[in-house]
Design an enzyme around this catalytic site. Structure first.
Site, PDB file in Angstrom:
ATOM      1  N   LYS A  13       0.820  -1.223   0.000  1.00 58.29           N
ATOM      2  CA  LYS A  13       0.000   0.000   0.000  1.00 58.29           C
ATOM      3  C   LYS A  13       0.850   1.267   0.000  1.00 58.29           C
ATOM      4  O   LYS A  13       0.445   2.279  -0.581  1.00 58.29           O
ATOM      5  CB  LYS A  13      -1.007  -0.010   1.147  1.00 58.29           C
ATOM      6  CG  LYS A  13      -0.390  -0.050   2.533  1.00 58.29           C
ATOM      7  CD  LYS A  13      -1.480  -0.126   3.557  1.00 58.29           C
ATOM      8  CE  LYS A  13      -0.986  -0.206   4.987  1.00 58.29           C
ATOM      9  NZ  LYS A  13       0.389  -0.573   5.264  1.00 58.29           N
ATOM     10  N   ARG A  88      -5.123   2.485  12.164  1.00 64.27           N
ATOM     11  CA  ARG A  88      -4.625   1.133  12.347  1.00 64.27           C
ATOM     12  C   ARG A  88      -5.415   0.382  13.412  1.00 64.27           C
ATOM     13  O   ARG A  88      -5.062  -0.737  13.765  1.00 64.27           O
ATOM     14  CB  ARG A  88      -3.177   1.216  12.791  1.00 64.27           C
ATOM     15  CG  ARG A  88      -2.194   0.550  11.859  1.00 64.27           C
ATOM     16  CD  ARG A  88      -0.818   0.785  12.457  1.00 64.27           C
ATOM     17  NE  ARG A  88       0.197  -0.042  11.873  1.00 64.27           N
ATOM     18  CZ  ARG A  88       0.879   0.254  10.768  1.00 64.27           C
ATOM     19  NH1 ARG A  88       0.610   1.351  10.112  1.00 64.27           N
ATOM     20  NH2 ARG A  88       1.826  -0.549  10.336  1.00 64.27           N
ATOM     21  N   ARG A 127      12.293  -6.751   1.483  1.00 65.44           N
ATOM     22  CA  ARG A 127      12.078  -5.337   1.170  1.00 65.44           C
ATOM     23  C   ARG A 127      13.332  -4.492   1.406  1.00 65.44           C
ATOM     24  O   ARG A 127      13.992  -4.602   2.435  1.00 65.44           O
ATOM     25  CB  ARG A 127      10.946  -4.837   2.064  1.00 65.44           C
ATOM     26  CG  ARG A 127      10.513  -3.432   1.797  1.00 65.44           C
ATOM     27  CD  ARG A 127       9.113  -3.199   2.244  1.00 65.44           C
ATOM     28  NE  ARG A 127       8.995  -3.009   3.692  1.00 65.44           N
ATOM     29  CZ  ARG A 127       7.842  -2.696   4.278  1.00 65.44           C
ATOM     30  NH1 ARG A 127       6.743  -2.588   3.567  1.00 65.44           N
ATOM     31  NH2 ARG A 127       7.801  -2.544   5.580  1.00 65.44           N
ATOM     32  N   ARG A 160      14.707  -1.806   6.477  1.00 67.53           N
ATOM     33  CA  ARG A 160      14.111  -1.224   7.680  1.00 67.53           C
ATOM     34  C   ARG A 160      14.428  -2.079   8.895  1.00 67.53           C
ATOM     35  O   ARG A 160      14.415  -3.300   8.818  1.00 67.53           O
ATOM     36  CB  ARG A 160      12.590  -1.146   7.499  1.00 67.53           C
ATOM     37  CG  ARG A 160      12.120   0.251   7.164  1.00 67.53           C
ATOM     38  CD  ARG A 160      10.696   0.247   6.738  1.00 67.53           C
ATOM     39  NE  ARG A 160       9.788  -0.315   7.733  1.00 67.53           N
ATOM     40  CZ  ARG A 160       8.469  -0.325   7.588  1.00 67.53           C
ATOM     41  NH1 ARG A 160       7.916   0.160   6.506  1.00 67.53           N
ATOM     42  NH2 ARG A 160       7.705  -0.839   8.516  1.00 67.53           N
ATOM     43  N   ARG A 171       4.266  -7.765  13.845  1.00 69.19           N
ATOM     44  CA  ARG A 171       3.484  -6.762  13.100  1.00 69.19           C
ATOM     45  C   ARG A 171       2.286  -7.407  12.404  1.00 69.19           C
ATOM     46  O   ARG A 171       1.203  -6.818  12.354  1.00 69.19           O
ATOM     47  CB  ARG A 171       4.381  -6.064  12.070  1.00 69.19           C
ATOM     48  CG  ARG A 171       5.242  -4.973  12.702  1.00 69.19           C
ATOM     49  CD  ARG A 171       6.480  -4.658  11.885  1.00 69.19           C
ATOM     50  NE  ARG A 171       6.193  -4.209  10.547  1.00 69.19           N
ATOM     51  CZ  ARG A 171       7.037  -4.329   9.520  1.00 69.19           C
ATOM     52  NH1 ARG A 171       8.227  -4.905   9.683  1.00 69.19           N
ATOM     53  NH2 ARG A 171       6.702  -3.875   8.340  1.00 69.19           N
TER      54      ARG A 171
HETATM   55  P1  ADP Z   1       4.038  -1.530   7.831  1.00 63.23           P
HETATM   56  O1  ADP Z   1       2.652  -1.172   7.529  1.00 63.23           O
HETATM   57  O2  ADP Z   1       4.814  -1.959   6.648  1.00 63.23           O
HETATM   58  O3  ADP Z   1       4.212  -2.439   8.996  1.00 63.23           O
HETATM   59  P2  ADP Z   1       4.540   1.247   8.581  1.00 63.23           P
HETATM   60  O4  ADP Z   1       5.668   1.965   7.952  1.00 63.23           O
HETATM   61  O5  ADP Z   1       3.177   1.653   8.217  1.00 63.23           O
HETATM   62  O6  ADP Z   1       4.836  -0.264   8.322  1.00 63.23           O
HETATM   63  O7  ADP Z   1       4.667   1.336  10.176  1.00 63.23           O
HETATM   64  C1  ADP Z   1       5.834   0.951  10.838  1.00 63.23           C
HETATM   65  C2  ADP Z   1       5.605   0.969  12.341  1.00 63.23           C
HETATM   66  O8  ADP Z   1       5.254   2.294  12.760  1.00 63.23           O
HETATM   67  C3  ADP Z   1       4.473   0.098  12.835  1.00 63.23           C
HETATM   68  O9  ADP Z   1       4.864  -1.223  13.041  1.00 63.23           O
HETATM   69  C4  ADP Z   1       4.094   0.809  14.137  1.00 63.23           C
HETATM   70  O10 ADP Z   1       4.968   0.517  15.176  1.00 63.23           O
HETATM   71  C5  ADP Z   1       4.265   2.268  13.786  1.00 63.23           C
HETATM   72  N1  ADP Z   1       3.019   2.862  13.248  1.00 63.23           N
HETATM   73  C6  ADP Z   1       2.780   3.261  11.983  1.00 63.23           C
HETATM   74  N2  ADP Z   1       1.543   3.759  11.854  1.00 63.23           N
HETATM   75  C7  ADP Z   1       0.965   3.660  13.060  1.00 63.23           C
HETATM   76  C8  ADP Z   1      -0.320   3.977  13.577  1.00 63.23           C
HETATM   77  N3  ADP Z   1      -1.278   4.504  12.799  1.00 63.23           N
HETATM   78  N4  ADP Z   1      -0.569   3.728  14.877  1.00 63.23           N
HETATM   79  C9  ADP Z   1       0.354   3.199  15.662  1.00 63.23           C
HETATM   80  N5  ADP Z   1       1.576   2.865  15.241  1.00 63.23           N
HETATM   81  C10 ADP Z   1       1.892   3.087  13.962  1.00 63.23           C
END
Ligand code: ADP
Ligand code: ZN
Length: 373
Positions: A13, A88, A127, A160, A171
């Protein structure tokens, strides 16, 4: 255009969000990117977020919601946005809805990039991201020409820190438990659309654009759709429809104040349609239950009004005696024939009218009854 991209970690996404930025000239708002930026900038917020991120857990809502609030109020978000990685969880989705309601800019679409969970681990461990331009690669599926080097800008490719197997596992679990429920959250609002997140990046992007053009632009020229009546007392519900199922089910909704009925994406799977059926069945049941209740309530009100009328200019006790028999008979009817309650009520009402007439002619009788008391 105000969109949320939903999808598991590794669904792609983020990649799709970037393509949408180019095409529609609206910003991508990624909480993940914002958090990572805060971490690398070493801000207070970043320090607070880091532990949760490294553990694969969600960062706390007070951090994330504040960040989103700030970001949404920046001028470039006025014409729309693509939210990526936010919301989320249910509380985050509700907070977003209220924020956007305050701005008078309700969300238009929640687009699920759907990928089989078995596929996700490989995507995530493979990735890599260019540290200079952000271009994404995957060592298994879309490797750069030269290992570790960005095709576009020659920048160094980075992995990452949370893309290791252990954190990825966490996750994915967090996604299943906290984020996946948003699929039904948005389906209920009739805002959910789904695209299969498999195939080439461009194919998926084309599919996404198609969905957007089909569903967002017509939305602005919305006409109220003919919808099923909402059972009284029940909250208005938004039910996504399934085009594949052909049958145009009615969806009732109040998205942004307008009642809308939209066709869901044709790819909506049978598995996903099942809960919809459940919702429909529930709704039906509620309606069934609610209808006689409503009728009964109406009857009671009518009865009260009738009694009141009769009491005008008279003592309370008088009409009581006159209607006692009637009430008793009615009670019996209700008790023994609940199933045909509505029909009976019509009859009862007719009876009541008849009795009313009688009552008028029997004033003398009642007067004597009052005398006896
Ligand atoms: P992915 O969706 O690939 O796991 P993201 O880059 O969206 O990775 O997010 C990485 C991390 O950042 C998440 O695992 C979480 O710890 C934190 N994070 C991102 N967005 C949120 C959110 N909306 N609420 C809480 N934590 C978030
Ligand atoms: Zn690069």
């Amino acid at each position: 255009m105000r969109i949320v991209l939903l999808g598991a970690p590794g669904s792609g996404k983020g990649t799709q969000a970037k393509l949408l930025v180019e095409k529609y000239k609206i910003p991508q708002i990624s909480t993940g990117d914002l958090l990572r930026a805060a971490v690398s900038a070493g801000t207070e917020l970043g320090r607070r977020a880091k532990a949760a991120m490294d553990a694969g857990q969600l960062v706390s809502d007070d951090i994330v919601l504040g960040m989103i609030q700030d970001r949404l109020s920046q001028p470039d978000a006025k014409n729309g946005f693509i939210l990526d990685g936010f919301p989320r969880s249910n509380p985050q989705a509700q907070a977003l809805d209220s924020m956007l309601a305050r701005l008078g800019q309700p969300l238009q679409l929640a687009l699920l990039v759907d990928v089989d969970p078995s596929e996700l681990m490989k995507r995530l461990t493979g990735r890599r991201t260019c540290e200079k331009c952000g271009q994404m690669y995957n060592v298994y599926f879309s490797p750069p020409k030269v290992s570790g080097v960005c095709d576009k800008c020659g920048g160094k490719l980075m992995q990452r820190s949370d893309d290791n197997e252990e954190t990825i596992g966490k996750r994915l679990k967090v996604y299943e438990e906290q984020t996946a429920p948003l699929i039904s959250y948005y389906r209920m609002q009739n805002k959910l659309r789904r695209v299969a997140g498999v195939g080439s990046m461009q194919d998926i992007a084309r599919e996404i654009s198609h969905v957007i053009e089909q569903h967002i632009h017509p939305l602005s020229a919305l006409k109220p759709a003919i919808t099923a009546a909402t059972p009284s007392g029940a909250k208005p519900r938004l039910v996504a429809q399934n085009k594949a199922a052909a049958a145009p089910q009615a969806g009732t909704g109040s998205a942004g104040g307008a009642r809308v009925t939209l066709a869901a994406h044709a790819g909506e799977s049978a598995k996903k349609a099942a809960p919809k059926k459940k919702v429909a069945a529930k709704k039906k049941a509620t309606a069934k239950k609610a209808a006689p209740k409503k009728a009964a309530a109406k009857a009671v009100t009518k009865k009260k009004a009738a009694v009141k009328k009769k009491m005008v200019g008279k003592k309370k006790a008088a009409p009581k005696a006159a209607t006692k028999k009637k009430v008793a008979a009615k009670k019996k009817t209700v008790a023994t024939k609940k199933k045909v309650a509505v029909k009976k009520k019509t009859v009862a009402t007719k009876k009541k009218v008849a009795v009313k007439k009688k009552v008028a002619t029997k004033k003398a009788v009642r007067k004597s009854a009052r005398g006896r008391r």
